[in-house]
Design a protein around this motif. Structure first.
Motif, PDB file in Angstrom:
ATOM      1  N   ASN A 130     -12.486  -1.019 -35.315  1.00  0.00           N
ATOM      2  CA  ASN A 130     -13.740  -0.557 -34.744  1.00  0.00           C
ATOM      3  C   ASN A 130     -14.615  -1.766 -34.453  1.00  0.00           C
ATOM      4  O   ASN A 130     -15.043  -2.460 -35.383  1.00  0.00           O
ATOM      5  N   CYS A 162     -18.876   4.944 -37.436  1.00  0.00           N
ATOM      6  CA  CYS A 162     -17.824   4.234 -38.177  1.00  0.00           C
ATOM      7  C   CYS A 162     -17.993   4.322 -39.691  1.00  0.00           C
ATOM      8  O   CYS A 162     -16.996   4.305 -40.432  1.00  0.00           O
ATOM      9  N   ASP A 179     -11.983   0.910 -30.164  1.00  0.00           N
ATOM     10  CA  ASP A 179     -11.485   1.657 -31.321  1.00  0.00           C
ATOM     11  C   ASP A 179      -9.976   1.782 -31.200  1.00  0.00           C
ATOM     12  O   ASP A 179      -9.341   1.121 -30.366  1.00  0.00           O
ATOM     13  N   ALA A 180      -9.385   2.625 -32.027  1.00  0.00           N
ATOM     14  CA  ALA A 180      -7.934   2.732 -32.062  1.00  0.00           C
ATOM     15  C   ALA A 180      -7.363   3.285 -30.772  1.00  0.00           C
ATOM     16  O   ALA A 180      -6.186   3.064 -30.462  1.00  0.00           O
ATOM     17  N   ASN A 181      -8.174   3.996 -30.009  1.00  0.00           N
ATOM     18  CA  ASN A 181      -7.676   4.668 -28.814  1.00  0.00           C
ATOM     19  C   ASN A 181      -7.824   3.848 -27.547  1.00  0.00           C
ATOM     20  O   ASN A 181      -6.934   3.848 -26.698  1.00  0.00           O
ATOM     21  N   ASP A 182      -8.962   3.164 -27.402  1.00  0.00           N
ATOM     22  CA  ASP A 182      -9.186   2.420 -26.169  1.00  0.00           C
ATOM     23  C   ASP A 182     -10.360   1.472 -26.332  1.00  0.00           C
ATOM     24  O   ASP A 182     -10.937   1.346 -27.410  1.00  0.00           O
ATOM     25  N   SER A 183     -10.705   0.820 -25.233  1.00  0.00           N
ATOM     26  CA  SER A 183     -11.926   0.012 -25.175  1.00  0.00           C
ATOM     27  C   SER A 183     -12.671   0.427 -23.918  1.00  0.00           C
ATOM     28  O   SER A 183     -12.051   0.692 -22.882  1.00  0.00           O
ATOM     29  N   ARG A 184     -13.993   0.486 -24.000  1.00  0.00           N
ATOM     30  CA  ARG A 184     -14.781   0.958 -22.885  1.00  0.00           C
ATOM     31  C   ARG A 184     -16.171   0.321 -22.930  1.00  0.00           C
ATOM     32  O   ARG A 184     -16.716   0.081 -24.011  1.00  0.00           O
TER      33      ARG A 184
END
Length: 206
Positions: A2, A20, A196-201
């Motif tokens: 995170n 978080c 995070d664990a899924n993506d970056s934005r």
């Protein structure tokens, strides 16, 4: 992992910490790495802004905090904040005693990481492109430009050219010089990169 990687504004920090860490029924214990900002005129402004969030702030000079003691300190924190300033000085301090490796280990294990400006840049694969923003000569002991490799992009903060030392013409020169060698991510001062664990934005940080 995170991560919240800021250009300058702290506005995205409260929601990041709430997401978080959550409500622990007490002020969070927030580590604040100072090395990049030492001796800089606006260092106190950033620190005051973080303190105004209402959490316990533990100031850390990583140049003096390597080894097991640094790991134990990180384990006592709810999140870590890496202040802005001189990027080469910051990376030199992290590399001088192994503190950078310990920090990466804890962040990969789940310690929430907040970086601002230089603290954001060091998370990428290299800090070389910001040599047009910061002074490489201030870090004579730095042997490599390799960053902490927590993200794939090289963040270029202040990319809207609103801060006088970093005019838009300078940002454009960085892109022209390094854009074909590094994956640059231009981050405006009202933006942040959320990882995070899924993506970056890219998200607003107004």
């Amino acid at each position: 992992m995170n991560l919240l990687l800021l250009s300058i504004s702290l506005s995205a920090v409260p929601s990041f910490l709430a997401e978080c860490v959550g409500d622990l029924g007490r002020p969070l214990r927030l580590g604040y790495i100072t090395d990049a900002a030492e001796g800089m005129p606006l260092a106190g402004v950033e620190l005051d802004g973080v303190k105004a969030l209402g959490h316990e702030v533990v100031e850390i000079r990583v140049r003096d905090a390597g080894g097991e003691a640094f790991g134990a300190l990180l384990d006592s924190l709810d999140a870590i904040y890496v202040a802005g300033g001189e990027t080469f000085v910051l990376l030199e301090a992290l590399r001088a005693n192994g503190a950078g490796d310990v920090l990466v280990e804890r962040v990969r294990a789940g310690l929430p990481y907040i970086g601002c400006s230089a603290g954001s840049v060091i998370t990428g694969p290299s800090i070389a492109p910001v040599e047009l923003l910061d002074d490489r000569a201030l870090a004579p002991g730095l042997r490599s430009d390799d960053g902490l490799q927590l993200i794939d992009d090289v963040i270029i903060p202040h990319a809207d050219g609103q801060i006088p030392p970093y005019p838009l013409e300078l940002i454009e020169r960085i892109v022209a010089t390094y854009g074909d060698r590094y994956p640059l991510l231009l981050l405006r001062d009202d933006q942040a990169l959320r990882v995070d664990a899924n993506d970056s934005r890219v998200i607003p940080s107004l």
